[in-house]
Motif scaffolding. Sequence first.
Motif, PDB file in Angstrom:
ATOM      1  N   GLU A 222      -5.687 -33.628 -18.918  1.00  0.00           N
ATOM      2  CA  GLU A 222      -5.126 -34.675 -19.129  1.00  0.00           C
ATOM      3  C   GLU A 222      -3.603 -35.451 -18.559  1.00  0.00           C
ATOM      4  OE1 GLU A 222      -5.431 -36.034 -23.689  1.00  0.00           O
ATOM      5  OE2 GLU A 222      -6.587 -34.119 -23.392  1.00  0.00           O
ATOM      6  N   ALA A 225      -4.154 -34.929 -14.905  1.00  0.00           N
ATOM      7  CA  ALA A 225      -4.631 -36.824 -14.802  1.00  0.00           C
ATOM      8  C   ALA A 225      -3.872 -37.577 -14.088  1.00  0.00           C
ATOM      9  CB  ALA A 225      -5.741 -37.564 -15.697  1.00  0.00           C
ATOM     10  N   ARG A 287     -15.018 -35.673 -12.678  1.00  0.00           N
ATOM     11  CA  ARG A 287     -14.384 -35.144 -13.576  1.00  0.00           C
ATOM     12  C   ARG A 287     -13.209 -35.395 -13.000  1.00  0.00           C
ATOM     13  NH1 ARG A 287     -13.495 -36.459 -18.374  1.00  0.00           N
ATOM     14  NH2 ARG A 287     -15.349 -35.676 -19.476  1.00  0.00           N
ATOM     15  N   GLU A 291     -11.361 -38.578 -11.318  1.00  0.00           N
ATOM     16  CA  GLU A 291      -9.895 -38.681 -12.202  1.00  0.00           C
ATOM     17  C   GLU A 291      -8.958 -38.263 -11.689  1.00  0.00           C
ATOM     18  OE1 GLU A 291     -10.482 -39.123 -16.854  1.00  0.00           O
ATOM     19  OE2 GLU A 291     -12.085 -37.892 -16.516  1.00  0.00           O
ATOM     20  N   LEU A 292      -9.143 -37.029 -10.987  1.00  0.00           N
ATOM     21  CA  LEU A 292      -8.180 -36.446 -10.670  1.00  0.00           C
ATOM     22  C   LEU A 292      -6.998 -36.798  -9.475  1.00  0.00           C
ATOM     23  CD1 LEU A 292      -8.146 -32.841 -11.930  1.00  0.00           C
ATOM     24  CD2 LEU A 292      -7.140 -35.039 -13.348  1.00  0.00           C
ATOM     25  N   PRO A 294      -7.731 -39.913  -6.973  1.00  0.00           N
ATOM     26  CA  PRO A 294      -8.686 -40.679  -7.222  1.00  0.00           C
ATOM     27  C   PRO A 294      -7.876 -41.772  -5.483  1.00  0.00           C
ATOM     28  CG  PRO A 294      -6.274 -41.657  -8.746  1.00  0.00           C
ATOM     29  CD  PRO A 294      -6.574 -39.891  -8.504  1.00  0.00           C
ATOM     30  N   LYS A 513     -15.975 -45.769 -20.620  1.00  0.00           N
ATOM     31  CA  LYS A 513     -15.387 -44.625 -20.999  1.00  0.00           C
ATOM     32  C   LYS A 513     -14.700 -44.753 -18.385  1.00  0.00           C
ATOM     33  CE  LYS A 513     -12.790 -40.428 -19.325  1.00  0.00           C
ATOM     34  NZ  LYS A 513     -11.376 -40.032 -19.587  1.00  0.00           N
ATOM     35  N   SER A 516     -12.224 -47.329 -18.499  1.00  0.00           N
ATOM     36  CA  SER A 516     -11.096 -46.637 -17.961  1.00  0.00           C
ATOM     37  C   SER A 516     -10.318 -45.910 -16.749  1.00  0.00           C
ATOM     38  CB  SER A 516     -11.095 -45.683 -19.515  1.00  0.00           C
ATOM     39  OG  SER A 516      -9.710 -44.937 -19.391  1.00  0.00           O
ATOM     40  N   ILE A 517     -11.639 -45.172 -15.882  1.00  0.00           N
ATOM     41  CA  ILE A 517     -11.540 -44.546 -15.004  1.00  0.00           C
ATOM     42  C   ILE A 517     -10.784 -46.200 -13.997  1.00  0.00           C
ATOM     43  CG2 ILE A 517     -13.036 -43.019 -12.954  1.00  0.00           C
ATOM     44  CD1 ILE A 517     -14.355 -42.139 -15.252  1.00  0.00           C
ATOM     45  N   ASN A 520      -8.120 -47.268 -14.744  1.00  0.00           N
ATOM     46  CA  ASN A 520      -6.325 -47.013 -14.002  1.00  0.00           C
ATOM     47  C   ASN A 520      -6.152 -46.130 -12.678  1.00  0.00           C
ATOM     48  OD1 ASN A 520      -5.977 -46.679 -17.160  1.00  0.00           O
ATOM     49  ND2 ASN A 520      -6.324 -44.849 -17.504  1.00  0.00           N
ATOM     50  N   TYR A 521      -7.020 -45.817 -12.268  1.00  0.00           N
ATOM     51  CA  TYR A 521      -7.128 -45.249 -11.092  1.00  0.00           C
ATOM     52  C   TYR A 521      -7.094 -46.025  -9.854  1.00  0.00           C
ATOM     53  CZ  TYR A 521      -6.791 -41.424 -13.474  1.00  0.00           C
ATOM     54  OH  TYR A 521      -6.281 -40.730 -15.032  1.00  0.00           O
TER      55      TYR A 521
END
Length: 524
Positions: A222, A225, A287, A291-292, A294, A513, A516-517, A520-521
Motif C-alpha cells: 500500500e 503504490a 497487482r 498498481e505500483l 503505472p 477495485k 480505483s486502479i 488513481n493511476y
Amino acid sequence: MLYFFIYIFFLSTRSLDLVYLVFTTNDFPWLTIIVVFPISAGSLMLFLPHRGNKVNKWYTICICILELLLTTYAFCYNFKMDDPLIQLSEDYKWINFFDFYWRLGIDGLSIGTILLTGFITTLATLAAFPVTRDSRLFHFLMLAMYSGQIGSFSSRDILLFFIMWELELIPVYLLLSMWGGKKRLYSATKFILYTAGSSIFLLIGVLGISLYGSNEPTLNLELLANQSYPVTLEILFYIGFLIAFAVKSPIIPLHTWLPDTHGEAHYSTCMLLAGILLKMGAYGLVRINMELLPHAHSMFSPWLMVVGTIQIIYAASTSPGQRNLKKRIAYSSVSHMGFIIIGIGSITDPGLNGAILQIISHGFIGAALFFLAGTSYDRIRLVYLDEMGGMAISIPKIFTMFTILSMASLALPGMSGFVAELIVFFGIITSQKYFLISKILIIFVMAIGIILTPIYLLSMLRQMFYGYKLINAKNFSFFDSGPRELFLSISILLPIIGIGIYPDFVLSLASDKVESILSNYFYG
C-alpha cells in the motif's frame, strides 16, 4: 440447585456471545488461518499409515473442503463488495532486522482468485483418486501448493509475496518429476529452470523497489503504490517484474515450458497448473506492474496489446499440429491467456474487468479439459490423437462432457468464456489510448484467432470420438464415466454456465477495485 443451573446457562450464553463476536469481527486472523491451515494439516499426514491410500485421500479432501468452507464463510460475513480498500487486514511483525511483516489482506482483485484456488484444488484432490504410489507425499505436496497459492493472492507485503510465490514451485517440480509421464524429468527440469530463472528477476525487482528512496526497506504494498520513481528506474523495475510474470502466465516467447509440463504431468497436477498457476502470473501483472508502476505500464501497454494479439494467433495456429492431446489443450490455454494480456494492456474499465473475468473463466475451463483428457487416458492409455477414434459410442458421458466443455473453451454464447472475451473486445473499442486504425487491426487479428479456436477444438473431438479405430481394435472395452468423475465434471460445468448467464456475480467483486486502479493511476 435452580440458581446453579441458571448461572451455568448465563455463562454458556455469555461464552457463545463472545465466540460470535470473535468470529464476526475483523480482528480475527481469518487470512492467517486460511493460508497456514492446508500446509499445517498436510504435515500431520506424516502420522497417518504409510500404506493407507484411502485414508490419505479422504483426509486431504476433507482438509480442502473444510478450507473452502472456511474461506467462503470468512468472505461472506466480513468482505464488503463496495469497498475497494484492503479488507481483513493482518499486520504482524515477523523479522525485526529488516522490518519484515506478516502482512495479509484481500480486495476485489484477490477474492475471486482465492475462491477459484479453493474450488479447483478441492476438485483436483478428488481427481487424484487413482494415484496410489506415495500418495501421502503426493497429497502433502498438493496441500503445500494450496497454501503457497492462497498466500500469493493475499499477501500485502512484497517480500512475503515473493516467498509465497516460491513456496509453490518445489511442490510442482516434485509432482512433475515423481508422478509424470515418460519424459517427466525433462519437463520438470525445464519447468524449474524457467520459473526459478524468472524468480531471480522477481527478487531483484522486489529488493530494488523496496530499497529505493528510503533509509529503511519499504515492503508494504500500500505504501509502495503511492511511491514515485524516476522514469528510467521505473522502466527497469517494470521489465524485471514483467519477465517474472511473463514466464508464469505464460507470455510468448517464454511459454515453451508449458506444453511439455502439461504433456507429462498427471492430470490432477495439470488442473492446478491450468486453473491456478497460470493465473498467478496475470494477477502479478495487475497487482505489481499496474498498481505500483503505472507510468511504465502506460508506456508498455501497446507492446502488451501486440504481444497478446500475436499470442492468440500463434498458439491457435500451433495447436492443430500437436499430436499429444494434453499439449493441444496446453496451446489452447496459451491462446486464451492472450485475451488476459490484451485486457490488461487496454487500460480501460471493460478491458481490465474482462481480463479478470477471463482469469476466473479459463481457470474453470482449463482445469475441466485437462481432467477429461486424463480420464480418457485412464481408459485407453493413449496420448496421441492420431491413435484414437471411435470412443463416443463406448463412453457417451465423457464424450458429452468433453463436447460441452470444448464449446465453453471456444467461447460459445451462454458460457463464461464468451462473456469474458466479449468484454475484452469492448475494452479495446472504448480505449482512448489507441488510434482507430490500431484498434481495428487488433480486433481483426483477434477475430482470426477466435475463428481458429473451433478448428483445433472440433478437430480434437473428431479425432478422439469419431471414426472406427478403437471400435475395431482387439480387446476394445472400457467403462464410461463413474459417479466421482461425473460429479467432478458437473461441478466445474455449473460455474462456467452460471458465470456465462450472470457474469455480474464475478464482475461485482472486482469492479470497484478496477475503478480505483484506473482512476488513481491513469486518470487522476
